[in-house]
Write an enzyme that holds these catalytic residues in place. Structure first.
Site, PDB file in Angstrom:
ATOM      1  N   CYS A  23       8.283   0.409 -14.038  1.00  0.00           N
ATOM      2  CA  CYS A  23       7.306  -0.231 -13.198  1.00  0.00           C
ATOM      3  C   CYS A  23       6.046  -0.463 -13.898  1.00  0.00           C
ATOM      4  CB  CYS A  23       6.569   0.763 -12.233  1.00  0.00           C
ATOM      5  SG  CYS A  23       7.745   1.403 -10.949  1.00  0.00           S
TER       6      CYS A  23
ATOM      7  N   GLU B  98      12.219 -11.499 -12.673  1.00  0.00           N
ATOM      8  CA  GLU B  98      12.882 -10.325 -13.228  1.00  0.00           C
ATOM      9  C   GLU B  98      13.311  -9.529 -12.038  1.00  0.00           C
ATOM     10  OE1 GLU B  98      11.432  -8.428 -16.692  1.00  0.00           O
ATOM     11  OE2 GLU B  98      10.000 -10.064 -17.039  1.00  0.00           O
TER      12      GLU B  98
ATOM     13  N   GLY C 104       5.126  -9.207  -8.157  1.00  0.00           N
ATOM     14  CA  GLY C 104       4.578  -9.932  -7.036  1.00  0.00           C
ATOM     15  C   GLY C 104       4.049  -9.139  -5.736  1.00  0.00           C
ATOM     16  N   GLU C 105       3.500  -9.798  -4.936  1.00  0.00           N
ATOM     17  CA  GLU C 105       2.544  -8.546  -3.767  1.00  0.00           C
ATOM     18  C   GLU C 105       3.637  -9.415  -2.771  1.00  0.00           C
ATOM     19  OE1 GLU C 105       1.344  -5.949  -2.792  1.00  0.00           O
ATOM     20  OE2 GLU C 105       1.626  -6.864  -0.690  1.00  0.00           O
TER      21      GLU C 105
ATOM     22  N   CYS D  83      15.689  -3.514  -7.840  1.00  0.00           N
ATOM     23  CA  CYS D  83      14.076  -3.656  -7.608  1.00  0.00           C
ATOM     24  C   CYS D  83      13.934  -4.999  -7.626  1.00  0.00           C
ATOM     25  CB  CYS D  83      13.623  -2.716  -8.660  1.00  0.00           C
ATOM     26  SG  CYS D  83      11.697  -3.156  -8.672  1.00  0.00           S
TER      27      CYS D  83
ATOM     28  N   CYS E 197       1.606 -12.644 -10.136  1.00  0.00           N
ATOM     29  CA  CYS E 197       0.830 -11.853  -9.040  1.00  0.00           C
ATOM     30  C   CYS E 197      -0.708 -12.348  -8.954  1.00  0.00           C
ATOM     31  CB  CYS E 197       1.025 -10.500  -8.959  1.00  0.00           C
ATOM     32  SG  CYS E 197       0.564  -9.583  -7.504  1.00  0.00           S
TER      33      CYS E 197
ATOM     34  N   CYS F 225      -1.417  -3.544 -14.839  1.00  0.00           N
ATOM     35  CA  CYS F 225      -0.022  -4.078 -14.289  1.00  0.00           C
ATOM     36  C   CYS F 225       0.171  -5.516 -15.201  1.00  0.00           C
ATOM     37  CB  CYS F 225       0.111  -4.482 -13.160  1.00  0.00           C
ATOM     38  SG  CYS F 225       1.462  -5.388 -12.366  1.00  0.00           S
TER      39      CYS F 225
ATOM     40  N   SER G 182       0.801   1.230  -2.445  1.00  0.00           N
ATOM     41  CA  SER G 182       0.285   1.427  -3.757  1.00  0.00           C
ATOM     42  C   SER G 182      -1.289   1.776  -3.797  1.00  0.00           C
ATOM     43  CB  SER G 182       0.539   0.287  -4.754  1.00  0.00           C
ATOM     44  OG  SER G 182       1.835  -0.032  -4.790  1.00  0.00           O
ATOM     45  N   LEU G 183      -1.655   2.890  -3.798  1.00  0.00           N
ATOM     46  CA  LEU G 183      -3.022   3.469  -3.465  1.00  0.00           C
ATOM     47  C   LEU G 183      -3.674   3.559  -4.946  1.00  0.00           C
ATOM     48  CD1 LEU G 183      -4.602   4.015  -1.036  1.00  0.00           C
ATOM     49  CD2 LEU G 183      -4.226   6.194  -1.292  1.00  0.00           C
ATOM     50  N   HIS G 184      -3.301   4.478  -5.784  1.00  0.00           N
ATOM     51  CA  HIS G 184      -3.847   4.640  -7.164  1.00  0.00           C
ATOM     52  C   HIS G 184      -5.035   5.090  -7.346  1.00  0.00           C
ATOM     53  CE1 HIS G 184      -0.317   2.367  -7.622  1.00  0.00           C
ATOM     54  NE2 HIS G 184      -0.647   1.140  -7.662  1.00  0.00           N
TER      55      HIS G 184
ATOM     56  N   CYS H  43      -3.961  -6.504 -10.633  1.00  0.00           N
ATOM     57  CA  CYS H  43      -4.428  -4.910 -10.986  1.00  0.00           C
ATOM     58  C   CYS H  43      -4.515  -4.668 -12.624  1.00  0.00           C
ATOM     59  CB  CYS H  43      -3.143  -4.184 -10.518  1.00  0.00           C
ATOM     60  SG  CYS H  43      -3.002  -4.267  -8.457  1.00  0.00           S
TER      61      CYS H  43
ATOM     62  N   SER I 218       6.941  -2.249  -1.028  1.00  0.00           N
ATOM     63  CA  SER I 218       5.872  -1.602  -1.435  1.00  0.00           C
ATOM     64  C   SER I 218       4.742  -2.791  -1.686  1.00  0.00           C
ATOM     65  CB  SER I 218       6.172  -1.484  -3.101  1.00  0.00           C
ATOM     66  OG  SER I 218       4.813  -0.836  -3.684  1.00  0.00           O
TER      67      SER I 218
ATOM     68  N   ASN J  39       2.433   3.610 -17.129  1.00  0.00           N
ATOM     69  CA  ASN J  39       2.902   3.203 -18.413  1.00  0.00           C
ATOM     70  C   ASN J  39       1.992   2.264 -19.293  1.00  0.00           C
ATOM     71  OD1 ASN J  39       5.814   3.878 -17.749  1.00  0.00           O
ATOM     72  ND2 ASN J  39       5.793   2.131 -16.180  1.00  0.00           N
TER      73      ASN J  39
HETATM   74  N1  SAH Z   1       2.651  -5.679  -5.567  1.00  0.00           N
HETATM   75  C1  SAH Z   1       3.174  -4.588  -4.910  1.00  0.00           C
HETATM   76  C2  SAH Z   1       4.889  -4.383  -5.443  1.00  0.00           C
HETATM   77  C3  SAH Z   1       4.987  -4.556  -6.881  1.00  0.00           C
HETATM   78  S1  SAH Z   1       4.209  -3.613  -8.003  1.00  0.00           S
HETATM   79  C4  SAH Z   1       2.589  -3.137  -5.157  1.00  0.00           C
HETATM   80  O1  SAH Z   1       1.731  -3.290  -6.117  1.00  0.00           O
HETATM   81  O2  SAH Z   1       2.716  -2.312  -4.635  1.00  0.00           O
HETATM   82  C5  SAH Z   1       5.212  -2.231  -8.123  1.00  0.00           C
HETATM   83  C6  SAH Z   1       4.840  -0.925  -8.727  1.00  0.00           C
HETATM   84  O3  SAH Z   1       4.713  -0.900 -10.001  1.00  0.00           O
HETATM   85  C7  SAH Z   1       3.584  -0.507  -7.936  1.00  0.00           C
HETATM   86  O4  SAH Z   1       3.622   0.784  -7.237  1.00  0.00           O
HETATM   87  C8  SAH Z   1       2.725  -0.526  -9.179  1.00  0.00           C
HETATM   88  O5  SAH Z   1       1.524   0.178  -8.787  1.00  0.00           O
HETATM   89  C9  SAH Z   1       3.508  -0.200 -10.338  1.00  0.00           C
HETATM   90  N2  SAH Z   1       2.937  -0.275 -11.347  1.00  0.00           N
HETATM   91  C10 SAH Z   1       2.329  -1.606 -11.841  1.00  0.00           C
HETATM   92  N3  SAH Z   1       1.895  -1.503 -13.080  1.00  0.00           N
HETATM   93  C11 SAH Z   1       2.226   0.014 -13.675  1.00  0.00           C
HETATM   94  C12 SAH Z   1       2.167   0.641 -14.698  1.00  0.00           C
HETATM   95  N4  SAH Z   1       1.270   0.141 -15.982  1.00  0.00           N
HETATM   96  N5  SAH Z   1       2.499   2.007 -14.793  1.00  0.00           N
HETATM   97  C13 SAH Z   1       3.245   2.533 -13.806  1.00  0.00           C
HETATM   98  N6  SAH Z   1       3.592   1.880 -12.708  1.00  0.00           N
HETATM   99  C14 SAH Z   1       2.879   0.593 -12.647  1.00  0.00           C
HETATM  100 FE1  SF4 Z   2       0.516  -7.443  -8.266  1.00  0.00          FE
HETATM  101 FE2  SF4 Z   2       1.516  -5.109  -7.446  1.00  0.00          FE
HETATM  102 FE3  SF4 Z   2       1.006  -5.815 -10.074  1.00  0.00          FE
HETATM  103 FE4  SF4 Z   2      -1.080  -5.187  -8.451  1.00  0.00          FE
HETATM  104  S1  SF4 Z   2       0.651  -3.797  -9.181  1.00  0.00           S
HETATM  105  S2  SF4 Z   2      -0.845  -6.983  -9.769  1.00  0.00           S
HETATM  106  S3  SF4 Z   2      -0.143  -6.092  -6.521  1.00  0.00           S
HETATM  107  S4  SF4 Z   2       2.442  -6.772  -8.761  1.00  0.00           S
END
Ligand code: SAH
Ligand code: SF4
Length: 347
Positions: free
Chosen positions: A332, A92, A159-160, A105, A112, A119, A214-216, A116, A191, A290
């Protein structure tokens, strides 16, 4: 058969002059048809002789993506595209409309491997890396479908990116090159979840493209839980790498911080974040989670504001990211949610 879409400008020049033995300017003509005129069919490249067109059609291909579905948000026009790759996998990409620009995007992998906890992509498992051409084609095909020019690219889809490093770097070259897609390097952001050695290489190979981290979480024990790869690459190592990136590029780094109720939204988390980010020029994006997983709830508006204030009181620039396309699961981390249903529907 070879894919033209996987060739950067140097590759294309070499292919045309050395492999085919044609004049150098033929490469410019072909690039112009594909990336500027959006003509992917060699037989329609009318400033090439019939014989040349035939040779191209018989030896090369340009069609790496097939549109399977398109969903347009009624709220803000955000458009999500589902593409089928030549091997039948689906990915997508999303178009996001801002007042003065259109941002794309894009995805870098099918699924991936990082996994996480919050995600949707991560929970769907990993299939394979995308080729350079498959990455670039997402931009090209969205421009063709929506009949517009994209001004901004974020590698924030499925994906990463840094686990598909070579193809991502090459795709940035094509996206940036004047005679190819031609998007300014300052308008390209990668990212990453944070692979330290790749962050440093990116400073050197990425031609000054921007970095989002993407620190979180600011505590390792929390990040270990949310982003399992943190066990291998803890926060300090990632931040150190980001500092090196900054030393080389002088670019500010975006910090992505998904906020999850009663998990990483406490005052103490904000204070720890300030400490962790010391010495790095950053812009922090706070992203209310989300709801992909039921257990993860959004903090209240008041909690988010309090968290934001703590960062601001230490001179950190911070914004709460407004959501786009939530009604079509394009926001996201929601990419791929409905994929399974779609796959069934389009079989
Ligand atoms: N893998 C890379 C890029 C793709 S993820 C990364 O993690 O940075 C893209 C973005 O979507 C990241 O910033 C990730 O943290 C965010 N994301 C993933 N799941 C999410 C969710 N449930 N709510 C909000 N943002 C989310
Ligand atoms: Fe992969 Fe980014 Fe999703 Fe983490 S947030 S599972 S690194 S796509």
């Amino acid at each position: 058969m070879k894919s033209i879409m996987d060739m950067d400008y140097e590759d294309l020049k070499r292919e045309i002059t050395e492999n085919l033995g044609w004049e150098r300017y033929r490469a410019d003509q072909i690039a112009d048809w594909i990336y500027n005129k959006h003509v992917l069919d060699f037989s329609k490249m009318t400033n090439l002789s019939k014989e040349y067109r035939k040779i191209l059609s018989e030896n090369y291909y340009t069609d790496l993506l097939e549109l399977v579905d398109k969903q347009i948000s009624k709220i803000d026009r955000t458009t999500k595209y589902l593409w089928k790759l030549r091997d039948g996998n689906t990915i997508e990409s999303v178009l996001i409309f801002y007042p003065n620009r259109v941002s794309a995007c894009i995805s870098t992998q099918v699924g991936c491997p990082v996994g996480c906890k919050f995600c949707a992509t991560g929970m769907s498992g990993f299939v394979r890396n995308l080729s350079t051409g498959e990455i670039v084609s997402q931009i090209l095909h969205m421009e063709m479908e929506a009949r517009l020019r994209i001004g901004n690219v974020v590698f924030m889809g499925m994906g990463e990116p840094f686990l598909n490093y070579e193809n991502v770097i090459k795709s940035i070259k094509i996206i940036n090159h004047q005679k190819m897609i031609g998007i300014g390097i300052r308008h390209i952001t990668v990212s990453t979840v944070g692979i330290p050695d790749k962050i440093v290489s990116f400073a050197k190979d990425g031609m000054n493209a921007r970095l989002a981290l993407s620190l979180h979480a600011a505590y390792n024990h929390k990040r270990d839980f949310l982003v399992p790869i943190n066990i291998k690459y803890p926060i300090e190592e990632i931040i150190q790498a980001a500092k090196e990136y900054q030393k080389i590029t002088n670019n500010r780094v975006s910090i992505e911080y998904i906020m999850i109720k009663e998990l990483n939204d406490y005052d103490s988390d904000a204070e720890k974040l300030v400490e962790v980010l010391k010495g790095l020029k950053v812009f922090v994006n706070l992203i209310p989670v989300n709801p992909v997983v039921k257990d993860f709830q959004r903090p209240s508006r008041r909690r988010i504001e309090a968290f934001k204030k703590i960062l601001e009181s230490h001179g950190i620039e911070v914004e709460v990211r407004t959501e786009k396309g939530t009604d079509i699961d394009a926001a996201c981390g929601q990419l791929r949610i409905r994929n399974k249903q779609l796959k069934r529907a389009f079989k």
